[in-house]
Motif scaffolding. Structure first.
Motif, PDB file in Angstrom:
ATOM      1  N   GLU A  11       7.699   1.352  -1.105  1.00 51.22           N
ATOM      2  CA  GLU A  11       6.542   2.063  -1.664  1.00 51.22           C
ATOM      3  C   GLU A  11       5.261   1.540  -1.005  1.00 51.22           C
ATOM      4  N   GLY A  12       4.394   2.460  -0.655  1.00 52.76           N
ATOM      5  CA  GLY A  12       3.079   2.088  -0.121  1.00 52.76           C
ATOM      6  C   GLY A  12       3.096   1.529   1.286  1.00 52.76           C
ATOM      7  N   SER A  13       4.220   1.649   1.992  1.00 53.30           N
ATOM      8  CA  SER A  13       4.273   1.054   3.339  1.00 53.30           C
ATOM      9  C   SER A  13       3.436   1.852   4.342  1.00 53.30           C
ATOM     10  N   GLY A  14       3.117   3.098   3.976  1.00 58.63           N
ATOM     11  CA  GLY A  14       2.273   3.907   4.865  1.00 58.63           C
ATOM     12  C   GLY A  14       2.972   5.133   5.427  1.00 58.63           C
ATOM     13  N   LYS A  15       4.071   5.544   4.791  1.00 60.63           N
ATOM     14  CA  LYS A  15       4.848   6.696   5.287  1.00 60.63           C
ATOM     15  C   LYS A  15       4.014   7.979   5.328  1.00 60.63           C
ATOM     16  N   THR A  16       3.372   8.282   4.200  1.00 63.60           N
ATOM     17  CA  THR A  16       2.608   9.544   4.116  1.00 63.60           C
ATOM     18  C   THR A  16       1.462   9.541   5.122  1.00 63.60           C
ATOM     19  N   THR A  17       0.773   8.416   5.201  1.00 68.69           N
ATOM     20  CA  THR A  17      -0.351   8.286   6.143  1.00 68.69           C
ATOM     21  C   THR A  17       0.126   8.553   7.565  1.00 68.69           C
ATOM     22  N   ARG A  49      10.509  16.403  -9.296  1.00 66.76           N
ATOM     23  CA  ARG A  49       9.776  15.180  -8.952  1.00 66.76           C
ATOM     24  C   ARG A  49       9.022  14.648 -10.183  1.00 66.76           C
ATOM     25  N   ARG A  95      10.447  10.723   3.349  1.00 65.66           N
ATOM     26  CA  ARG A  95      11.711  10.336   2.700  1.00 65.66           C
ATOM     27  C   ARG A  95      12.747  11.456   2.849  1.00 65.66           C
ATOM     28  N   THR A 100      18.146   7.806  -0.646  1.00 62.20           N
ATOM     29  CA  THR A 100      19.190   7.801  -1.685  1.00 62.20           C
ATOM     30  C   THR A 100      20.235   6.733  -1.399  1.00 62.20           C
ATOM     31  N   GLN A 104      19.634   4.473  -4.563  1.00 57.96           N
ATOM     32  CA  GLN A 104      20.709   4.702  -5.543  1.00 57.96           C
ATOM     33  C   GLN A 104      21.991   3.970  -5.139  1.00 57.96           C
ATOM     34  N   ARG A 148      -4.112   3.016  -4.650  1.00 58.05           N
ATOM     35  CA  ARG A 148      -4.272   4.460  -4.477  1.00 58.05           C
ATOM     36  C   ARG A 148      -4.030   5.193  -5.796  1.00 58.05           C
ATOM     37  N   ARG A 160       6.309   4.955 -12.078  1.00 58.48           N
ATOM     38  CA  ARG A 160       7.478   4.268 -11.534  1.00 58.48           C
ATOM     39  C   ARG A 160       7.230   2.817 -11.154  1.00 58.48           C
ATOM     40  N   ARG A 194       0.173  -3.657   9.834  1.00 55.96           N
ATOM     41  CA  ARG A 194      -0.831  -3.673  10.905  1.00 55.96           C
ATOM     42  C   ARG A 194      -1.880  -2.609  10.616  1.00 55.96           C
TER      43      ARG A 194
HETATM   44  N1  T5A Z   1      13.470   7.825  -4.349  1.00 61.47           N
HETATM   45  C1  T5A Z   1      13.214   8.843  -3.490  1.00 61.47           C
HETATM   46  C2  T5A Z   1      14.778   7.471  -4.707  1.00 61.47           C
HETATM   47  O1  T5A Z   1      15.000   6.555  -5.513  1.00 61.47           O
HETATM   48  N2  T5A Z   1      15.809   8.158  -4.152  1.00 61.47           N
HETATM   49  C3  T5A Z   1      15.606   9.204  -3.298  1.00 61.47           C
HETATM   50  O2  T5A Z   1      16.581   9.807  -2.833  1.00 61.47           O
HETATM   51  C4  T5A Z   1      14.256   9.554  -2.948  1.00 61.47           C
HETATM   52  C5  T5A Z   1      13.996  10.697  -1.998  1.00 61.47           C
HETATM   53  C6  T5A Z   1       9.078   8.420  -4.726  1.00 61.47           C
HETATM   54  C7  T5A Z   1      10.064   7.464  -5.323  1.00 61.47           C
HETATM   55  O3  T5A Z   1      11.347   8.065  -5.330  1.00 61.47           O
HETATM   56  C8  T5A Z   1      12.337   7.107  -4.960  1.00 61.47           C
HETATM   57  C9  T5A Z   1      11.620   6.166  -4.059  1.00 61.47           C
HETATM   58  C10 T5A Z   1      10.225   6.123  -4.648  1.00 61.47           C
HETATM   59  O4  T5A Z   1      10.229   5.147  -5.671  1.00 61.47           O
HETATM   60  P1  T5A Z   1       7.420   8.496  -2.772  1.00 61.47           P
HETATM   61  O5  T5A Z   1       6.605   9.479  -3.456  1.00 61.47           O
HETATM   62  O6  T5A Z   1       7.665   8.712  -1.350  1.00 61.47           O
HETATM   63  O7  T5A Z   1       8.886   8.340  -3.404  1.00 61.47           O
HETATM   64  O8  T5A Z   1       6.819   7.090  -3.139  1.00 61.47           O
HETATM   65  P2  T5A Z   1       6.130   6.027  -2.275  1.00 61.47           P
HETATM   66  O9  T5A Z   1       6.984   5.544  -1.188  1.00 61.47           O
HETATM   67  O10 T5A Z   1       5.684   5.019  -3.248  1.00 61.47           O
HETATM   68  O11 T5A Z   1       4.914   6.849  -1.697  1.00 61.47           O
HETATM   69  P3  T5A Z   1       3.504   6.321  -1.456  1.00 61.47           P
HETATM   70  O12 T5A Z   1       2.716   7.550  -1.087  1.00 61.47           O
HETATM   71  O13 T5A Z   1       2.968   5.475  -2.538  1.00 61.47           O
HETATM   72  O14 T5A Z   1       3.693   5.354  -0.222  1.00 61.47           O
HETATM   73  P4  T5A Z   1       3.571   5.617   1.314  1.00 61.47           P
HETATM   74  O15 T5A Z   1       3.665   7.067   1.603  1.00 61.47           O
HETATM   75  O16 T5A Z   1       4.480   4.715   2.003  1.00 61.47           O
HETATM   76  O17 T5A Z   1       2.106   5.101   1.593  1.00 61.47           O
HETATM   77  P5  T5A Z   1       0.745   5.920   1.895  1.00 61.47           P
HETATM   78  O18 T5A Z   1       0.726   6.358   3.283  1.00 61.47           O
HETATM   79  O19 T5A Z   1       0.555   6.916   0.817  1.00 61.47           O
HETATM   80  O20 T5A Z   1      -0.279   4.722   1.750  1.00 61.47           O
HETATM   81  C11 T5A Z   1      -0.562   4.130   0.497  1.00 61.47           C
HETATM   82  C12 T5A Z   1      -2.003   3.594   0.548  1.00 61.47           C
HETATM   83  O21 T5A Z   1      -2.088   2.569   1.531  1.00 61.47           O
HETATM   84  C13 T5A Z   1      -3.020   2.904   2.545  1.00 61.47           C
HETATM   85  C14 T5A Z   1      -3.243   4.402   2.442  1.00 61.47           C
HETATM   86  O22 T5A Z   1      -4.509   4.780   2.871  1.00 61.47           O
HETATM   87  C15 T5A Z   1      -3.037   4.656   0.950  1.00 61.47           C
HETATM   88  O23 T5A Z   1      -4.213   4.414   0.235  1.00 61.47           O
HETATM   89  N3  T5A Z   1      -2.413   2.489   3.825  1.00 61.47           N
HETATM   90  C16 T5A Z   1      -2.749   1.378   4.469  1.00 61.47           C
HETATM   91  N4  T5A Z   1      -3.667   0.426   4.198  1.00 61.47           N
HETATM   92  C17 T5A Z   1      -3.758  -0.613   5.095  1.00 61.47           C
HETATM   93  N5  T5A Z   1      -2.992  -0.714   6.229  1.00 61.47           N
HETATM   94  C18 T5A Z   1      -2.069   0.223   6.541  1.00 61.47           C
HETATM   95  N6  T5A Z   1      -1.320   0.109   7.635  1.00 61.47           N
HETATM   96  C19 T5A Z   1      -1.920   1.322   5.628  1.00 61.47           C
HETATM   97  N7  T5A Z   1      -1.116   2.420   5.621  1.00 61.47           N
HETATM   98  C20 T5A Z   1      -1.422   3.103   4.502  1.00 61.47           C
END
Ligand code: T5A
Length: 216
Positions: A11-17, A49, A95, A100, A104, A148, A160, A194
């Motif tokens: 979570e929060g590793s930066g995937k969406t970004t 979701r 993702r 999964t 899971q 965030r 979660r 990074r």
């Molecule tokens: N799940 C999902 C399961 O259990 N089984 C499954 O089969 C599937 C598909 C939802 C949850 O569902 C579970 C896993 C999860 O618990 P999700 O919505 O993708 O999945 O949840 P997260 O991974 O938590 O999504 P996030 O959006 O929180 O994390 P991201 O996408 O990794 O991070 P991002 O890019 O949104 O960045 C988060 C913040 O950090 C900053 C960004 O600007 C943002 O504010 N940021 C950085 N800051 C500093 N340095 C960097 N390098 C940065 N990159 C981003």
């Protein structure tokens, strides 16, 4: 060209970004791109979701949870991913089935045989061409994700992060690194601790090699 790229990690590793930045990069190069996410990405998937990620204290049984993720995937593959690939678009997905296997299967302990078998059915046997694991210590990812989420309006908050402790997230990270060892051709581990721009640059270098004219 059709190409299926997924983003995975704690979570929060930066995937969406990184997915959004890659989308811009590919569109700038003139490629048609579809970006989507799991769980979600379709009307049905987004409803599920909400059920999965904002449980309001209700416990979802492990097998129910698995099946709900798989329902989202089946719908997304059928409605979005397969048609886009058929239209020669590049599909980016935040993702996919690896989540999964890790969450899971490896971490929550459901049998891998069941998880991989369900994945095969719901993906219709389709696998990503390239998967980026944006790898970082979970402490860093959780800090980013919580910052965030706390900035969101109440109605959009998901609960979660309060459900699992840090050991859970460490196991998730280990699970992803294990998967990467098992499929080194497909899975690229990218250091996510990074600057955002440095991570983006590395991802673009990898993708640009794949989309060079002789490969398209
Ligand atoms: N799940 C999902 C399961 O259990 N089984 C499954 O089969 C599937 C598909 C939802 C949850 O569902 C579970 C896993 C999860 O618990 P999700 O919505 O993708 O999945 O949840 P997260 O991974 O938590 O999504 P996030 O959006 O929180 O994390 P991201 O996408 O990794 O991070 P991002 O890019 O949104 O960045 C988060 C913040 O950090 C900053 C960004 O600007 C943002 O504010 N940021 C950085 N800051 C500093 N340095 C960097 N390098 C940065 N990159 C981003």
């Amino acid at each position: 060209m059709s190409l299926f790229i997924t983003f995975e990690g704690v979570e929060g590793s930066g995937k969406t970004t990184q997915m959004e930045m890659l989308k811009e990069h590919l569109e700038w190069k003139g490629f048609p791109v579809v970006a989507t996410r799991e769980p979600g990405g379709t009307e049905l998937g987004e409803k599920i979701r909400g059920m999965l990620l904002n449980t309001e204290g209700e416990t979802i049984a492990p097998w129910s949870e698995l099946l709900l993720y798989e329902v989202c995937r089946a719908q997304l593959v059928y409605e979005v991913i397969k048609p886009a690939l058929k239209d020669k678009k590049i599909v980016l997905c935040d993702r996919f089935a690896d989540s999964t296997v890790v969450y899971q299967g490896y971490v929550k302990g459901l049998t891998l045989e069941a998880v991989t078998s369900l994945n095969t059915w719901t993906t219709e046997g389709m696998a990503p061409t390239i998967t980026f694991i944006i790898d970082c210590p979970p402490e860093i990812g959780l800090k980013r994700a919580l910052a965030r989420i706390n900035a969101m309006p109440n109605s959009n908050k998901e609960d979660r992060f309060e459900k699992e402790n840090i050991e859970f997230h460490k196991k998730v990270r280990d699970g992803y690194l294990r998967l990467a060892q098992e499929a080194p051709e497909r899975i690229k581990v990218i250091n996510g601790d990074r600057e955002i721009s440095a991570i983006h640059k590395e991802i673009c270098q990898i993708i640009d090699k794949v989309i060079t004219p002789q490969n398209s």
